[in-house]
Design a protein around this motif. Structure first.
Motif, short mmCIF file in Angstrom:
data_model
loop_
_atom_site.label_atom_id
_atom_site.label_comp_id
_atom_site.label_asym_id
_atom_site.label_seq_id
_atom_site.Cartn_x
_atom_site.Cartn_y
_atom_site.Cartn_z
N THR A 114 45.14 34.33 -11.93
CA THR A 114 46.08 33.24 -11.66
C THR A 114 45.42 31.90 -11.98
OG1 THR A 114 47.04 34.58 -9.89
CG2 THR A 114 47.66 32.27 -9.96
N ARG A 115 45.85 31.28 -13.07
CA ARG A 115 45.24 30.02 -13.50
C ARG A 115 45.60 28.86 -12.58
NH1 ARG A 115 47.05 31.73 -19.45
NH2 ARG A 115 49.05 31.38 -18.47
N THR A 116 46.85 28.82 -12.13
CA THR A 116 47.28 27.71 -11.27
C THR A 116 46.48 27.67 -9.98
OG1 THR A 116 49.52 27.80 -12.17
CG2 THR A 116 49.23 26.69 -10.06
N ALA A 117 46.32 28.84 -9.34
CA ALA A 117 45.56 28.90 -8.09
C ALA A 117 44.10 28.52 -8.31
CB ALA A 117 45.67 30.29 -7.47
N THR A 118 43.53 28.96 -9.42
CA THR A 118 42.12 28.65 -9.69
C THR A 118 41.92 27.16 -9.92
OG1 THR A 118 41.87 30.84 -10.69
CG2 THR A 118 40.16 29.21 -11.15
N LEU A 119 42.79 26.56 -10.75
CA LEU A 119 42.68 25.12 -10.99
C LEU A 119 42.95 24.32 -9.72
CD1 LEU A 119 44.43 24.83 -14.49
CD2 LEU A 119 41.98 24.73 -13.99
N GLY A 120 43.93 24.77 -8.93
CA GLY A 120 44.22 24.07 -7.69
C GLY A 120 43.06 24.15 -6.72
#
Length: 424
Positions: free
Chosen positions: A206-212
């Motif tokens: 999950t890219r969004t969770a990682t960046l967040g």
């Protein structure tokens, strides 16, 4: 009014709110669960949370909260937009759910005192959810990482999607790291939470969770750098590790980030941009533009919107978008005005994470985990309740009493024989 000691039942009510927001749509589970049964469980959890909150706060004592007040206004807008039944009777049902959700937050706001208690409840409950995901992975790896989701981790015991699992893992990782830096938990206990959560986050891709998670921690730890030596050491260590990873594992990180997608699919955000463009190009009446089409399932044309701002615009119009923006402005403004502290750092992490995730995830306009994250931030930013002033009868006995306003009496003259006896 003083804030009374938080009963354990409050933590139970918070856990039931989290259960309600897990949703009913997701991957196929090992034991097939009818969607109607899952919806019955989640709605029953919300009713139970409201009942417990009312039982523990029967006098309806609440604390003023701009955050919950804005959610109340958002509920009013949702009812106005759903009254036309353009989205069917389901819109009114979702309004009732949002109303019960907001009312429960009002009842629990009595215990929002700027402490870390709700943050700890948040970590425990979501870690329990991740425990069910890990159990499903251990029991049936094939069901937990199906080809339908590209081999990404899903919930095999409870229908959870990869973005949901990634969100829960990222949030508890960030909060636990901050608790360690603030010396509110030991490293051993933190490792038991962070290490498996990081593994599950990596398996979700999950890219969004990682960046967040990364951006939220940078902002949160940055708010502690000037006042915490531990934060400065961790920040320097994290920057060093990031530099080494960028140089030594560039290919592996890039492959993980792309998830085997083509450049065109990646630039269109896995097809999200097409749905967004179609939603913005759709004709709308003046009423729909200002108040939306009513609460729905966060989809347009049968496809998920996957953007909180566009989902709110579609369902609650420009009025809803303005209220959601006001939520971030109020919480962010209060966080910036607070002096540096661990509570402030945790709130900054949650606010920034929700702001980043809102670009590719929906949920800010309805009862969702994102509103619970922001509710925890609001509880962390609440001013501690001061001691109630004592009445006159409760004044401490050692306090000096005021002198009477009458003229001072002249000193009594001591006879000489008495003076001589005192000297002798």
């Amino acid at each position: 009014m003083t804030t009374s000691r938080m009963p354990r039942i409050v933590g139970t009510a918070w856990g039931l709110l989290i259960l309600n927001t897990l949703g009913s749509a997701g991957a196929k589970t090992i034991v097939p669960l009818p969607r109607s049964l899952i919806q019955m469980v989640t709605m029953g959890a919300l009713v139970a949370a409201f009942t417990l909150a009312l039982a523990v706060n029967p006098r309806l004592r609440i604390r003023p909260s701009a955050f919950v007040f804005l959610l109340t206004l958002l509920l009013v807008v949702s009812v106005i937009s759903s009254a036309s039944l353009e989205s069917g009777f389901g819109a009114l049902f979702r309004c009732a759910r949002l109303g019960l959700f907001v009312t429960t937050l009002w009842l629990l706001s009595r215990w929002w005192d700027g402490g870390l208690t709700f943050a700890r409840h948040h970590i425990r409950m979501y870690f329990a959810v991740l425990g069910s995901v890990a159990a499903g992975l251990a029991v049936s790896p094939g069901a937990a990482m199906p080809e339908l989701y590209g081999g990404r981790l899903v919930g095999a015991l409870w229908p959870l999607t990869p973005p949901q699992i990634g969100q829960y893992a990222a949030v508890i990782i960030g909060l636990t790291v901050l608790l360690v830096l603030g010396r509110r938990t030991d490293r051993g206990s933190a490792a038991l939470v962070v290490v498996p959560s990081l593994l599950l986050l990596a398996l979700t891709h999950t890219r969004t969770a990682t960046l967040g998670l990364l951006a939220g921690l940078v902002l949160a730890i940055g708010s502690l750098v000037l006042t915490s030596a531990a934060a400065r050491r961790f920040f320097a260590w994290a920057v060093g590790c990031a530099a080494v990873a960028a140089v030594g594992f560039n290919a592996a990180l890039q492959a993980w980030f792309l998830r085997g997608q083509s450049q065109e699919n990646f630039t269109s955000l896995t097809g999200r941009a097409k749905v967004w463009n179609a939603l913005l190009a759709a004709p709308r009446t003046t009423s729909e533009q200002w108040f939306g089409a009513g609460l729905g399932d966060k989809s347009f044309g049968g496809l998920p919107i996957d953007n909180s701002w566009l989902a709110v615009y579609h369902e609650q119009g420009l009025a809803g978008v303005a209220l959601v923006a006001a939520v971030f402005i109020v919480l962010g403004g209060v966080a910036l005005l607070r002096p540096p502290s661990l509570q402030r750092a945790c709130a900054i992490f949650l606010i920034s994470y929700c702001a980043i995730a809102s670009y590719t995830e929906a949920g800010l306009g309805d009862a969702s985990p994102y509103l619970l994250h922001l509710a925890v931030a609001a509880s962390l930013l609440a001013a501690p309740a001061g001691a109630a002033p004592r009445s006159t009868s409760e004044a401490p006995s050692e306090a000096p009493s005021e002198a009477p306003s009458t003229p001072e009496a002249p000193a009594r003259r001591i006879p000489r024989w008495a003076q001589r006896s005192e000297v002798s």
